[in-house]
Write a protein that holds these residues in place. Sequence first.
Motif, PDB file in Angstrom:
ATOM      1  N   GLY A 120       0.815  -1.217   0.000  1.00 50.54           N
ATOM      2  CA  GLY A 120       0.000   0.000   0.000  1.00 50.54           C
ATOM      3  C   GLY A 120       0.843   1.260   0.000  1.00 50.54           C
ATOM      4  O   GLY A 120       0.503   2.232  -0.675  1.00 50.54           O
ATOM      5  N   LEU A 121       1.954   1.249   0.732  1.00 49.37           N
ATOM      6  CA  LEU A 121       2.831   2.425   0.776  1.00 49.37           C
ATOM      7  C   LEU A 121       3.483   2.657  -0.580  1.00 49.37           C
ATOM      8  O   LEU A 121       3.566   3.775  -1.063  1.00 49.37           O
ATOM      9  CB  LEU A 121       3.921   2.236   1.829  1.00 49.37           C
ATOM     10  CG  LEU A 121       3.533   2.462   3.285  1.00 49.37           C
ATOM     11  CD1 LEU A 121       4.758   2.332   4.169  1.00 49.37           C
ATOM     12  CD2 LEU A 121       2.930   3.839   3.445  1.00 49.37           C
ATOM     13  N   ALA A 152       0.916   3.939  -2.952  1.00 52.89           N
ATOM     14  CA  ALA A 152       0.564   5.332  -2.686  1.00 52.89           C
ATOM     15  C   ALA A 152       1.575   6.260  -3.334  1.00 52.89           C
ATOM     16  O   ALA A 152       1.207   7.245  -3.985  1.00 52.89           O
ATOM     17  CB  ALA A 152       0.509   5.580  -1.178  1.00 52.89           C
ATOM     18  N   VAL A 181      10.301   6.582   0.508  1.00 58.77           N
ATOM     19  CA  VAL A 181       9.267   5.842   1.229  1.00 58.77           C
ATOM     20  C   VAL A 181       9.749   4.467   1.692  1.00 58.77           C
ATOM     21  O   VAL A 181       9.637   4.118   2.870  1.00 58.77           O
ATOM     22  CB  VAL A 181       8.010   5.683   0.339  1.00 58.77           C
ATOM     23  CG1 VAL A 181       6.968   4.821   1.034  1.00 58.77           C
ATOM     24  CG2 VAL A 181       7.432   7.041   0.000  1.00 58.77           C
ATOM     25  N   ALA A 236      10.966   3.225   5.569  1.00 60.37           N
ATOM     26  CA  ALA A 236      10.075   2.253   6.202  1.00 60.37           C
ATOM     27  C   ALA A 236      10.824   0.976   6.587  1.00 60.37           C
ATOM     28  O   ALA A 236      10.465   0.309   7.550  1.00 60.37           O
ATOM     29  CB  ALA A 236       8.908   1.928   5.273  1.00 60.37           C
ATOM     30  N   GLY A 289       8.970   4.476  14.666  1.00 58.77           N
ATOM     31  CA  GLY A 289       8.090   4.545  13.496  1.00 58.77           C
ATOM     32  C   GLY A 289       6.631   4.586  13.873  1.00 58.77           C
ATOM     33  O   GLY A 289       5.815   5.186  13.179  1.00 58.77           O
ATOM     34  N   ASN A 315      -3.310   4.730   3.629  1.00 57.03           N
ATOM     35  CA  ASN A 315      -1.885   4.389   3.579  1.00 57.03           C
ATOM     36  C   ASN A 315      -0.995   5.619   3.661  1.00 57.03           C
ATOM     37  O   ASN A 315      -0.227   5.887   2.752  1.00 57.03           O
ATOM     38  CB  ASN A 315      -1.573   3.577   2.312  1.00 57.03           C
ATOM     39  CG  ASN A 315      -2.081   4.251   1.052  1.00 57.03           C
ATOM     40  OD1 ASN A 315      -2.591   5.368   1.107  1.00 57.03           O
ATOM     41  ND2 ASN A 315      -1.924   3.608  -0.073  1.00 57.03           N
ATOM     42  N   PRO A 316      -1.084   6.373   4.786  1.00 59.79           N
ATOM     43  CA  PRO A 316      -0.163   7.500   4.931  1.00 59.79           C
ATOM     44  C   PRO A 316       1.267   6.989   5.029  1.00 59.79           C
ATOM     45  O   PRO A 316       1.493   5.883   5.517  1.00 59.79           O
ATOM     46  CB  PRO A 316      -0.605   8.154   6.244  1.00 59.79           C
ATOM     47  CG  PRO A 316      -1.282   7.083   6.997  1.00 59.79           C
ATOM     48  CD  PRO A 316      -1.924   6.196   5.977  1.00 59.79           C
ATOM     49  N   PHE A 317       2.209   7.797   4.545  1.00 63.13           N
ATOM     50  CA  PHE A 317       3.615   7.411   4.661  1.00 63.13           C
ATOM     51  C   PHE A 317       4.033   7.505   6.117  1.00 63.13           C
ATOM     52  O   PHE A 317       3.482   8.311   6.872  1.00 63.13           O
ATOM     53  CB  PHE A 317       4.486   8.354   3.827  1.00 63.13           C
ATOM     54  CG  PHE A 317       4.160   8.334   2.367  1.00 63.13           C
ATOM     55  CD1 PHE A 317       4.074   7.138   1.680  1.00 63.13           C
ATOM     56  CD2 PHE A 317       3.933   9.507   1.667  1.00 63.13           C
ATOM     57  CE1 PHE A 317       3.773   7.114   0.330  1.00 63.13           C
ATOM     58  CE2 PHE A 317       3.633   9.494   0.318  1.00 63.13           C
ATOM     59  CZ  PHE A 317       3.549   8.291  -0.344  1.00 63.13           C
ATOM     60  N   PRO A 318       5.006   6.709   6.531  1.00 63.91           N
ATOM     61  CA  PRO A 318       5.507   6.833   7.912  1.00 63.91           C
ATOM     62  C   PRO A 318       6.345   8.101   8.072  1.00 63.91           C
ATOM     63  O   PRO A 318       7.518   8.053   8.380  1.00 63.91           O
ATOM     64  CB  PRO A 318       6.340   5.557   8.106  1.00 63.91           C
ATOM     65  CG  PRO A 318       6.655   5.068   6.748  1.00 63.91           C
ATOM     66  CD  PRO A 318       5.645   5.625   5.801  1.00 63.91           C
ATOM     67  N   LYS A 319       5.701   9.234   7.816  1.00 61.19           N
ATOM     68  CA  LYS A 319       6.344  10.545   7.925  1.00 61.19           C
ATOM     69  C   LYS A 319       5.385  11.437   8.704  1.00 61.19           C
ATOM     70  O   LYS A 319       4.273  11.021   9.024  1.00 61.19           O
ATOM     71  CB  LYS A 319       6.559  11.159   6.530  1.00 61.19           C
ATOM     72  CG  LYS A 319       7.424  10.371   5.582  1.00 61.19           C
ATOM     73  CD  LYS A 319       7.336  11.015   4.201  1.00 61.19           C
ATOM     74  CE  LYS A 319       8.131  10.236   3.165  1.00 61.19           C
ATOM     75  NZ  LYS A 319       9.568  10.354   3.315  1.00 61.19           N
TER      76      LYS A 319
END
Lengths: 282, 319
Positions: free
Chosen positions: A165-166, A169, A184, A188, A280, B162-166
């Motif tokens: 999904g990331l 996106a 991204v 992650a 995270g 699905n937001p980015f881990p930011k």
Amino acid sequence: MSRRALRTFYNLLALSLSGLATAIGLFFLAAILWTLIKNGIGGMSLRVFTEMTPPPGSAGGLLNAIYGSVVMTLIGILIGGPVGMLAGTYLAEYGRTSRLATVIRFVNDVLLSAPSIIIGLFVYELLVIRMGHFSAIAGAVALAIIAIPVTVRTTEDMLYLVPQGLKDASTAMGAYPWRTITSVIYPAARSGIVTGLLLAIARISGETAPLLFTALNNQFWSSNLGAPMANLPVVIFQFALSPYPNWQQLAWSGALLITLSILVLSVAARVVVSSLAQGGKR
Amino acid sequence: MSESTEPGQGDPRAPDTTAAAGAVAGAATRQDNGDVGVLRHLKPSGRVHVPASAEAGAGNAASQATVENPVFSCRGVSVFYGPKEALKSVTIDVGRRQVLAMIGPSGCGKSTFLRCLNRMNDTIAGARVTGTILLDGHNIQDPAQDAAQLRARIGMVFQKPNPFPKSIYDNVAYGPRIHGMTRSRAQLDDIVCTSLQRAGLWDEVKDRLTSPGTGLSGGQQQRLCIARTIAVQPEVILMDEPCSALDPVATARIEDLIDELRESYAIVIVTHSMQQAARVSQRTAYFHLGELIEVGETDRVFTNPRHRLTEDYITGRFG
């Protein structure tokens, strides 16, 4: 015997067999650690860290060997780490199921389990013979070649864990793959990749065979990468086989030192993982 | 809304595409008689076979697949995953400043079709898309068309937030940054603020823009994803079941938001909820087993479906 009693018996049998196997494994691990500590701790003193390897019969330490191990391991991971990371990135993000990626993955697995002495011989042929003498840089290259397949494998596995999904996106935002990877996917997968690198360091810092054919050893302090360089594994190998008690004692101390460093690295890897994982989520 | 099967004026389309469009229109006419079997006018090779009666179907008022001045104009779009045909020659237009809802049972191809519109199917190994998809008259299937450039013009909101881990800020700033849309930090601040406001999230997050986007609730995360999408000012927003992971309250907020966004964007939404389709959309398309069965104005499709499959589905009789 009733069926139920039979099942209970089989269960008990399987449990005791696996328990026994675990106990045997742990026994040898504990025995090795115990022997190392018992024999090594006596020789541990400030001298080990401040003096050069001595000639037979006189006092000395392991400073040049510790320095050489650190230098060659660092250069090894500086070469092997990026190469392994980029190759792992290719396999996970670009190549995926393509024929080329499948072949690379297979070859990497072969390399991963190749005996390290083969890699030592390969670098001997590649660098030592051409240079005409043993050298620290040849040792570092040999360690790099051992670090590469480990890093490739861990990087690839860690990148697979990043949720699709990331990636989708970022792709749907119009990002080119490389941008998605750097902005991204790497952040992650950061903790996993760092762990992989630490484990690769732990793996190469204890390698002996490849250094025997490449960096060899040096009784004296040397920071010249083009010259033979002392290092802990080879010093341990030579001193342990020697008939001189002071050398044997230093070999025990060096063995304990290397084992403890790897232990510290592994623990550090776990700490890094858990702290980054929490970071995270916060 | 035009009943014409002719595509948008001045579309530089190849002649064979017109024939394909005619073929589909012809098929759609027959489809209205309840005969789904004849729809299989696509040969396994994926080439469009034009039946003799194709021209007769063109211009038939029965098809509401087309609109005047469409954003997207899709003609005979098929998708293959390996040998499997997941989408079978779909012809449909997406109108400007309106919501097109796509409904249908799971595996009917609605998400597959959605992913054609921004070429996300390119990322799936073994996926192959045939047919013509025009965005403002330009064929997005053209190999010379850069997929990343195209996707910058088409926003997408996914089923799972699905937001980015930011940070919240960095999530919204992601698009403007990768496309180099701003020259100064102030400009970027402005885009982030405006996008969050338009997504109805500003008041809830204005004091914690630096905290991670992943720390928000599900509904807030989805609105963050919408803010991230509109920050690059796309022409179209694609939504793939955007509310299926949300509770009714969060769903209502997203639906209100869709209604507001419609004033500026064309929106294509895939949904499993017929009530949602009825609430938010102006046009509804019903998909069944990879085929577009019926498309028309939402009120008409729900009150007076022309195809028995559509009727069965919206009345809950679908087995």
